[in-house]
Design a protein around this motif. Structure first.
Motif, mmCIF file in Angstrom:
data_model
loop_
_atom_site.group_PDB
_atom_site.id
_atom_site.type_symbol
_atom_site.label_atom_id
_atom_site.label_comp_id
_atom_site.label_asym_id
_atom_site.label_seq_id
_atom_site.Cartn_x
_atom_site.Cartn_y
_atom_site.Cartn_z
ATOM 1 N N PHE A 1 10.752 3.201 0.670
ATOM 2 C CA PHE A 1 10.858 4.478 1.733
ATOM 3 C C PHE A 1 11.707 5.250 1.941
ATOM 4 O O PHE A 1 11.952 6.338 1.871
ATOM 5 C CB PHE A 1 9.734 3.756 2.920
ATOM 6 N N ALA A 2 12.534 4.304 1.971
ATOM 7 C CA ALA A 2 14.373 5.288 2.143
ATOM 8 C C ALA A 2 14.628 6.051 1.219
ATOM 9 O O ALA A 2 15.082 7.524 1.073
ATOM 10 C CB ALA A 2 15.367 4.082 2.183
ATOM 11 N N ALA B 1 3.935 8.370 0.017
ATOM 12 C CA ALA B 1 4.372 7.076 -0.024
ATOM 13 C C ALA B 1 4.263 5.763 1.116
ATOM 14 O O ALA B 1 5.106 4.769 1.042
ATOM 15 C CB ALA B 1 5.668 7.252 -0.407
ATOM 16 N N SER B 2 3.828 6.611 1.925
ATOM 17 C CA SER B 2 3.811 5.433 3.238
ATOM 18 C C SER B 2 2.477 5.231 2.884
ATOM 19 O O SER B 2 2.585 3.610 3.858
ATOM 20 C CB SER B 2 3.937 6.130 4.505
ATOM 21 N N ALA C 1 3.030 4.189 -5.426
ATOM 22 C CA ALA C 1 3.728 5.390 -4.616
ATOM 23 C C ALA C 1 4.675 5.705 -4.803
ATOM 24 O O ALA C 1 5.459 6.423 -3.886
ATOM 25 C CB ALA C 1 3.077 4.809 -3.478
ATOM 26 N N TYR C 2 5.629 4.385 -4.450
ATOM 27 C CA TYR C 2 7.032 4.979 -4.581
ATOM 28 C C TYR C 2 7.781 5.552 -6.198
ATOM 29 O O TYR C 2 8.845 6.252 -5.515
ATOM 30 C CB TYR C 2 8.184 3.824 -4.374
ATOM 31 N N LEU D 1 1.200 -0.697 -14.453
ATOM 32 C CA LEU D 1 1.533 -0.470 -13.860
ATOM 33 C C LEU D 1 2.589 0.897 -14.763
ATOM 34 O O LEU D 1 2.766 2.288 -13.472
ATOM 35 C CB LEU D 1 3.521 -0.863 -13.290
ATOM 36 N N VAL D 2 2.790 0.875 -15.332
ATOM 37 C CA VAL D 2 3.630 2.102 -15.947
ATOM 38 C C VAL D 2 2.773 3.290 -16.424
ATOM 39 O O VAL D 2 3.165 4.534 -16.078
ATOM 40 C CB VAL D 2 4.151 1.501 -17.721
ATOM 41 N N SER D 3 1.438 2.790 -15.795
ATOM 42 C CA SER D 3 0.108 4.373 -16.689
ATOM 43 C C SER D 3 0.215 4.870 -15.168
ATOM 44 O O SER D 3 0.443 6.449 -15.085
ATOM 45 C CB SER D 3 -0.637 3.437 -16.355
ATOM 46 N N LEU D 4 0.185 3.889 -13.855
ATOM 47 C CA LEU D 4 0.213 4.278 -12.450
ATOM 48 C C LEU D 4 1.322 5.402 -12.450
ATOM 49 O O LEU D 4 1.187 6.343 -11.732
ATOM 50 C CB LEU D 4 -0.058 3.167 -11.647
#
Length: 302
Positions: free
Chosen positions: A144-145, A115-116, A257-258, A25-28
């Motif tokens: 998303f907000a 991010a969608s 993506a967020y 996760l940190v890598s991404l």
């Protein structure tokens, strides 16, 4: 020779998912967040589909050759077909359209559109019978907000075609990710290599159809950006993503993506002297809150 390789694999250390999942996760979050700036720099010399094709063909071929040399089995015909479909959806359309759109669309608008993707994943997941949990849905909406807040003060002016391309890229990536989870795919690293190779072929076709060719005199700066995308964005980042797809729920696997938009803002501010506004900080905090909710939902029944 085969027995020796099997013995080495049996003796190789196996790391716990409790360690590998946070590392992936940190890598991404960090690597793919920085690729926005790298793509922008690469586009100074390379056409979008050409840049993406070179990135995945070179790394895919190198990784495939290395794995075969180490004795990894060649994917079956069915696995090659599945990798070709997934590679085209994720890398051909998913990454290729993002590169193409960044010629005319601001990085802020690109961040909002990309991010969608978790929301597309939630919708497609429902078709596959995997409905998001309540906390995951809340986390998706909060994240998303936060992205919208992050970009309210930014330059959202961009071409309509570019915006459509980004949404199509997000939808293609989301569908390909979910579809691949239900298919017969090769072993993890060979899966990465095969998808990059087949995705690179799809991008080459898109480059030819779009009239893209190799640059006559690319700058060192653009070439180094391409190398960064190939090594860190492709081999490390894509491998981490495919690992997460196999081991965690889609909402957590796609949470990058967020996080990528605030990381992209910080990288731009540090390396490209881009300004960071107070609203940007608020948006980043909201995004991280959404990711925290999604992470907590992984261990709950609701």
């Amino acid at each position: 020779m085969t027995d020796t390789i099997a013995e080495v694999r049996a003796d190789a250390p196996r790391f716990s998912p409790r360690l590998l999942i946070p590392l992936a996760l940190v890598s991404l979050y960090l690597i793919w967040g920085s690729t926005y700036l790298a793509i922008r720099i690469g586009l100074e010399s390379y056409a979008p589909f050409t840049m993406a094709a070179l990135r995945f063909l070179i790394t895919g071929a190198a990784l495939y050759a290395f794995l075969r040399w180490r004795g990894a089995p060649n994917p079956s015909r069915l696995q090659w077909r599945n990798c070709a479909i997934t590679g085209t959806l994720l890398l051909g359309f998913g990454n290729g359209l993002v590169c193409w759109a960044q010629q005319s669309v601001s990085s802020g608008l690109a961040a909002v559109a990309v991010a969608s993707m978790p929301l597309f994943a939630a919708v497609f997941g429902a078709f596959f019978g995997q409905w998001p949990r309540k906390l995951e849905l809340i986390g998706l909406l909060v994240g998303f907000a936060g992205v919208i807040l992050l970009n309210l003060g930014g330059d959202l002016a961009g071409s309509r075609l570019g915006a459509i391309a980004l949404l199509a890229a997000a939808a293609s990536w989301a569908f390909g990710s979910l579809w691949s989870k239900r298919q017969d795919m090769p072993e993890p690293m060979m899966n990465t290599a095969a998808q990059m190779l087949t995705g690179g072929v799809a991008l080459t076709i898109l480059a030819l159809l779009n009239g893209n060719g190799l640059p006559e005199a690319p700058t060192l700066r653009a070439t180094l950006a391409l190398a960064y995308l190939a090594v860190f964005g492709s081999i490390i980042g894509f491998s981490a993503y495919l690992y997460l797809l196999r081991t965690v729920r889609p909402a957590l696997a796609t949470s990058y993506a967020y996080v990528n938009p605030p990381v992209a803002v910080l990288v731009g501010a540090l390396l490209a002297n881009e300004r960071v506004h107070a609203l940007d900080i608020v948006g980043m905090a909201v995004i991280l809150g959404g990711v925290a909710i999604i992470t907590l939902a992984r261990d709950t029944k609701n």
